[in-house]
Motif scaffolding. Structure first.
Motif: not given
Ligand SMILES: C[S@@+](CC[C@H](N)C(=O)[O-])C[C@H]1O[C@@H](n2cnc3c(N)ncnc32)[C@H](O)[C@@H]1O
Length: 218
Positions: A19, A104, A76, A107, A34
């Protein structure tokens, strides 16, 4: 910004490093919040919100503008650094000061339980549990909702997702409707639908519909 991240083993395309790499390649999402968040949260009184996978922070900033105290979590560091800089640049100190950016891996470590009036997961990848119930990450998000609080889970419509993804199997992930099926009598499901998007999809994607779960913890 806090750093509560620890390494986790998972497919290459869903790691913090992958990411970070995507965000380093340029802005991923628009600076606008959103559409589903605007529609579903506008009628809620401000309180404490958890923005799950906050990315570049447009949702967190919008919530803060409306008076919410926001904990914006993402694994990220690149996204969070951009989000924090945007908040400083685009918002006044009052609004920016209402967002706490937390690095953080959800998972690996759950958010605090029972304290958030709103838990919003917008396009957050929820890896499916190997058993019938919620995965540990989803369990953590459900537990984070305070009594009377709202859970909002939004995803891309599944057939659109399947046609576009080559390296990810959507069947490996819980969709909002799957989460709805896992909620017990302690929840009231208010919205469990597929809705046309009201805001443009992120650059390079062509999603036209969202799947939406809105539920209230009794
Ligand atoms: C598809 S993006 C959506 C970002 C934002 N919510 C939006 O709608 O624009 C998914 C986000 O989840 C974060 N992410 C994915 N898995 C994660 C995890 N296990 N813990 C924390 N963040 C996570 C990624 O870094 C990314 O920024």
């Amino acid at each position: 910004m806090q750093d509560e991240q620890r390494p986790a083993v998972r497919p290459e395309n869903t790691t913090p490093a992958s990411w970070d790499e995507r965000y380093r390649g340029g802005r991923r999402f628009s600076q606008h919040p959103n559409g589903v968040l605007l529609a579903e949260v506008a009628d809620l009184p401000a309180g404490r919100a958890l923005d799950v996978g906050a990315g570049e922070g447009a949702d967190a900033r919008w919530l803060a503008r409306r008076g919410w105290e926001v904990t914006a979590v993402d694994f990220s560091g690149v996204a969070l650094a951009r989000a924090a800089a945007d908040a400083e640049e685009l918002e006044g100190a009052d609004v920016a000061g209402r967002v706490r950016w937390v690095r953080q891996d959800l998972t690996v470590s759950p958010p605090p339980a029972g304290v958030f009036d709103l838990v919003s997961a917008q396009y957050f990848p929820l890896h499916r549990s190997s058993g019938p119930g919620p995965s540990p990450a989803l369990r953590g998000l459900l537990d984070a909702v305070a009594p009377g609080g709202t859970l909002l889970v939004v995803g891309h419509e599944l057939t659109e997702l399947v046609s576009r993804l080559h390296d990810v199997d959507p069947e490996d992930y819980d969709q909002p409707a799957d989460v709805a099926r896992m909620l017990d009598d302690g929840w009231e499901v208010l919205v469990d639908e597929t809705l046309p998007r009201t805001a443009p999809a992120p650059p390079g994607s062509h999603h036209t519909h969202d799947t939406v779960l809105r539920a209230r913890r009794r």
